[in-house]
Design a protein around this motif. Structure first.
Motif, PDB file in Angstrom:
ATOM      1  N   GLY A 130      96.177 -18.361 -69.596  1.00 34.17           N
ATOM      2  CA  GLY A 130      96.017 -18.932 -70.927  1.00 34.17           C
ATOM      3  C   GLY A 130      97.341 -19.282 -71.566  1.00 34.17           C
TER       4      GLY A 130
ATOM      5  N   ASP B 177      92.963 -22.210 -70.432  1.00 34.24           N
ATOM      6  CA  ASP B 177      92.227 -20.960 -70.576  1.00 34.24           C
ATOM      7  C   ASP B 177      92.758 -19.929 -69.574  1.00 34.24           C
ATOM      8  OD1 ASP B 177      91.195 -21.689 -68.130  1.00 34.24           O
ATOM      9  OD2 ASP B 177      89.182 -22.110 -68.862  1.00 34.24           O
TER      10      ASP B 177
ATOM     11  N   VAL C 288      92.085 -26.933 -71.681  1.00 35.16           N
ATOM     12  CA  VAL C 288      91.150 -26.720 -72.785  1.00 35.16           C
ATOM     13  C   VAL C 288      90.688 -28.048 -73.385  1.00 35.16           C
ATOM     14  CG1 VAL C 288      90.898 -25.756 -75.103  1.00 35.16           C
ATOM     15  CG2 VAL C 288      92.048 -24.429 -73.333  1.00 35.16           C
TER      16      VAL C 288
ATOM     17  N   LEU D 265      92.141 -21.058 -77.446  1.00 34.71           N
ATOM     18  CA  LEU D 265      91.024 -20.905 -76.527  1.00 34.71           C
ATOM     19  C   LEU D 265      89.679 -21.123 -77.213  1.00 34.71           C
ATOM     20  CD1 LEU D 265      92.083 -17.784 -74.404  1.00 34.71           C
ATOM     21  CD2 LEU D 265      92.317 -20.201 -73.833  1.00 34.71           C
TER      22      LEU D 265
END
Length: 283
Positions: free
Chosen positions: A52, A64, A70, A250
């Motif tokens: 991430g 992520d 993302v 996220l």
């Protein structure tokens, strides 16, 4: 054609709704063009982004924990969520209109049976009914579409039934009955066209509700399953307090898209209701 122009003029009086319509159209176009716009495959992992990583030039909205882009997953997730909302709305509206027409026009035991089933479905807590149905069947895209389509029809049914009961007493319907016109002609040529407007307005609220339901079910793991992206399972990252506070990229993009979609659909629906109301005079 003249009625359509009149409705559009009335709709344009709601400036915020017009802005929402353009925003909604833009989001739908982004979703439809996701394969051409997305810089990465939604299921493809970038080894450098595993864990991430925050937004960068390579990944506009970061990656992520599996290293997937993302931004690309939000585009594809929006596509899935819009499809779930649209198809579920079509299914529930079709069922509700068919049952509402039958109950309102024929009356008698048909009306009693349909009304009893409608009341029974509406007596269950809505989210509990959806969760139980999702738990019984294998989670997946089409499972969620069918479930949402079959639990959202009672409101449409009641709306149509009430309109049909009112229209059945009007002079033009009574004259058709007196003239011996067949029931299917009266239903589909006289009553149904005069019921389309309120059904269309109500369908916008069902559309927004279906998107929220998909997001809730996928967030709980009972909806669209990874690696397929949906706005709901993208929000699943918010279940962890650490990710919620330290890695907002996220879940914030997906959450923002859900909020914007639902708000825009509801505002457009409200403006459409006012525009289609014959009591609103053109000034």
């Amino acid at each position: 054609m003249r009625n359509v122009i009149t409705v559009w003029k009335r709709f344009c009086r709601h400036r915020l709704a017009v802005v929402c319509l353009f925003v909604l159209t833009a989001l739908i176009l982004l979703a439809l063009l996701a394969p051409a716009i997305a810089p990465w495959e939604p299921t493809k992992a970038d080894l450098k982004g595993i864990g991430g990583k925050p937004p960068s030039e390579t990944h506009l909205l970061g990656t992520d924990k599996s290293g997937r882009d993302v931004f690309s997953r939000v585009l594809y997730g929006m596509r899935i969520s819009l499809m779930v909302g649209a198809v579920a709305t079509v299914i529930s509206t079709a069922i509700g209109v068919a049952l509402g027409l039958a109950a309102g026009y024929f009356g008698g035991w048909i009306d009693r049976v349909i009304s009893a089933v409608t009341d029974m479905v509406m007596s269950f807590p809505y989210i509990l009914l959806v969760l139980v149905a999702a738990a019984i069947f294998e989670p997946g895209l089409w499972t969620i579409i069918v479930i949402l389509g079959f639990v959202n029809w009672p409101g449409v049914c009641r709306l149509v039934r009430g309109n049909v009961l009112s229209l059945r007493e009007t002079n033009f319907v009574r004259s058709d009955v007196t003239a011996g016109m067949p029931g299917r002609y009266i239903l589909f040529s006289e009553i149904l066209p005069n019921t389309i407007a309120p059904v269309l307005v109500y369908a916008t609220s069902v559309f927004a509700l279906s998107i929220l339901d998909e997001a809730a079910l996928s967030f709980l793991g009972q909806g669209v399953q990874p690696p397929t992206a949906s706005l709901g399972n993208l929000l699943n990252a918010a279940q962890s307090l650490t990710l919620l506070t330290e890695k907002p990229w996220l879940w914030v993009p997906a959450g923002t898209v859900v909020i914007v979609l639902v708000v825009c659909i509801n505002l457009v629906g409200d403006a459409l209701r006012d525009a289609m109301d014959p009591r609103n005079n053109d000034k």
